[in-house]
Design a protein around this motif. Sequence first.
Motif, PDB file in Angstrom:
ATOM      1  N   VAL A   1       6.272  -9.309 -30.155  1.00 20.64           N
ATOM      2  CA  VAL A   1       5.348 -10.314 -30.673  1.00 20.64           C
ATOM      3  C   VAL A   1       5.658 -10.464 -32.159  1.00 20.64           C
ATOM      4  O   VAL A   1       5.339  -9.582 -32.955  1.00 20.64           O
ATOM      5  N   PRO A   2       6.345 -11.563 -32.545  1.00 23.36           N
ATOM      6  CA  PRO A   2       6.837 -11.676 -33.912  1.00 23.36           C
ATOM      7  C   PRO A   2       5.761 -11.869 -34.969  1.00 23.36           C
ATOM      8  O   PRO A   2       5.884 -11.365 -36.074  1.00 23.36           O
ATOM      9  N   LYS A   3       4.737 -12.589 -34.648  1.00 24.07           N
ATOM     10  CA  LYS A   3       3.667 -12.827 -35.632  1.00 24.07           C
ATOM     11  C   LYS A   3       2.346 -12.988 -34.898  1.00 24.07           C
ATOM     12  O   LYS A   3       2.312 -13.408 -33.751  1.00 24.07           O
ATOM     13  N   VAL A   4       1.292 -12.641 -35.577  1.00 14.64           N
ATOM     14  CA  VAL A   4      -0.040 -12.843 -35.024  1.00 14.64           C
ATOM     15  C   VAL A   4      -0.875 -13.580 -36.063  1.00 14.64           C
ATOM     16  O   VAL A   4      -0.510 -13.648 -37.242  1.00 14.64           O
ATOM     17  N   GLY A   5      -1.999 -14.097 -35.650  1.00 13.78           N
ATOM     18  CA  GLY A   5      -2.847 -14.865 -36.554  1.00 13.78           C
ATOM     19  C   GLY A   5      -3.704 -13.985 -37.450  1.00 13.78           C
ATOM     20  O   GLY A   5      -3.768 -12.765 -37.311  1.00 13.78           O
ATOM     21  N   LYS A   6      -4.392 -14.635 -38.358  1.00 12.43           N
ATOM     22  CA  LYS A   6      -5.216 -13.935 -39.339  1.00 12.43           C
ATOM     23  C   LYS A   6      -6.381 -13.191 -38.700  1.00 12.43           C
ATOM     24  O   LYS A   6      -6.760 -12.118 -39.147  1.00 12.43           O
ATOM     25  N   VAL A   7      -6.928 -13.735 -37.639  1.00 13.87           N
ATOM     26  CA  VAL A   7      -8.053 -13.075 -36.970  1.00 13.87           C
ATOM     27  C   VAL A   7      -7.577 -11.774 -36.311  1.00 13.87           C
ATOM     28  O   VAL A   7      -8.250 -10.744 -36.395  1.00 13.87           O
ATOM     29  N   THR A   8      -6.412 -11.813 -35.695  1.00 15.07           N
ATOM     30  CA  THR A   8      -5.869 -10.602 -35.079  1.00 15.07           C
ATOM     31  C   THR A   8      -5.621  -9.528 -36.131  1.00 15.07           C
ATOM     32  O   THR A   8      -5.949  -8.361 -35.925  1.00 15.07           O
ATOM     33  N   VAL A   9      -5.058  -9.928 -37.267  1.00 18.29           N
ATOM     34  CA  VAL A   9      -4.829  -8.972 -38.352  1.00 18.29           C
ATOM     35  C   VAL A   9      -6.159  -8.398 -38.834  1.00 18.29           C
ATOM     36  O   VAL A   9      -6.293  -7.191 -39.044  1.00 18.29           O
ATOM     37  N   ALA A  10      -7.159  -9.233 -38.984  1.00 20.18           N
ATOM     38  CA  ALA A  10      -8.484  -8.768 -39.425  1.00 20.18           C
ATOM     39  C   ALA A  10      -9.068  -7.764 -38.428  1.00 20.18           C
ATOM     40  O   ALA A  10      -9.642  -6.742 -38.824  1.00 20.18           O
ATOM     41  N   MET A  11      -8.928  -8.015 -37.134  1.00 18.55           N
ATOM     42  CA  MET A  11      -9.460  -7.109 -36.126  1.00 18.55           C
ATOM     43  C   MET A  11      -8.689  -5.791 -36.106  1.00 18.55           C
ATOM     44  O   MET A  11      -9.275  -4.715 -35.935  1.00 18.55           O
ATOM     45  N   LEU A  12      -7.366  -5.851 -36.298  1.00 25.05           N
ATOM     46  CA  LEU A  12      -6.577  -4.621 -36.382  1.00 25.05           C
ATOM     47  C   LEU A  12      -7.001  -3.792 -37.593  1.00 25.05           C
ATOM     48  O   LEU A  12      -7.130  -2.568 -37.503  1.00 25.05           O
ATOM     49  N   GLN A  13      -7.245  -4.458 -38.722  1.00 21.74           N
ATOM     50  CA  GLN A  13      -7.690  -3.745 -39.919  1.00 21.74           C
ATOM     51  C   GLN A  13      -9.075  -3.138 -39.701  1.00 21.74           C
ATOM     52  O   GLN A  13      -9.337  -2.005 -40.096  1.00 21.74           O
ATOM     53  N   ARG A  14      -9.964  -3.876 -39.056  1.00 21.05           N
ATOM     54  CA  ARG A  14     -11.296  -3.359 -38.758  1.00 21.05           C
ATOM     55  C   ARG A  14     -11.208  -2.122 -37.872  1.00 21.05           C
ATOM     56  O   ARG A  14     -11.863  -1.102 -38.121  1.00 21.05           O
TER      57      ARG A  14
END
Length: 116
Positions: free
Chosen positions: A90-103
């Motif tokens: 999976v080369p890139k994900v969206g900002k919401v996915t990044v936010a959920m991973l950080q959470r």
Amino acid sequence: MMVQKYIQRILTACFSSKKDSKGRGRLYETEKNFKDVLKESDVVISGVPSKGYKVPVEDLSNNTVFLNVSSHENVDKEELFQKKKGITYVPKVGKVTVAMLQRNLIRLYNGYHKKE
């Protein structure tokens, strides 16, 4: 180099199979090294914000899911597909996915340091 050592230290934490009183998996420190953890992982999430950092393809196992959440490519994509079988990349994900991973990372960190 400092970022790479920090990331490797974070990634060498593993989940135990034990659950806490609320049914959550608990995080524990391990003596395993970075290469061993990569070889045992079914899912690898890389988010190092550096053009120079690449996850070593030879340390990944076949049939691994590799998620790149960095704005830079943290793996040599061509080498990954040539050397490994059954890879899901999976080369890139969206900002919401990044936010959920950080959470979730913060939740894991807080759960690890919480005394019960």
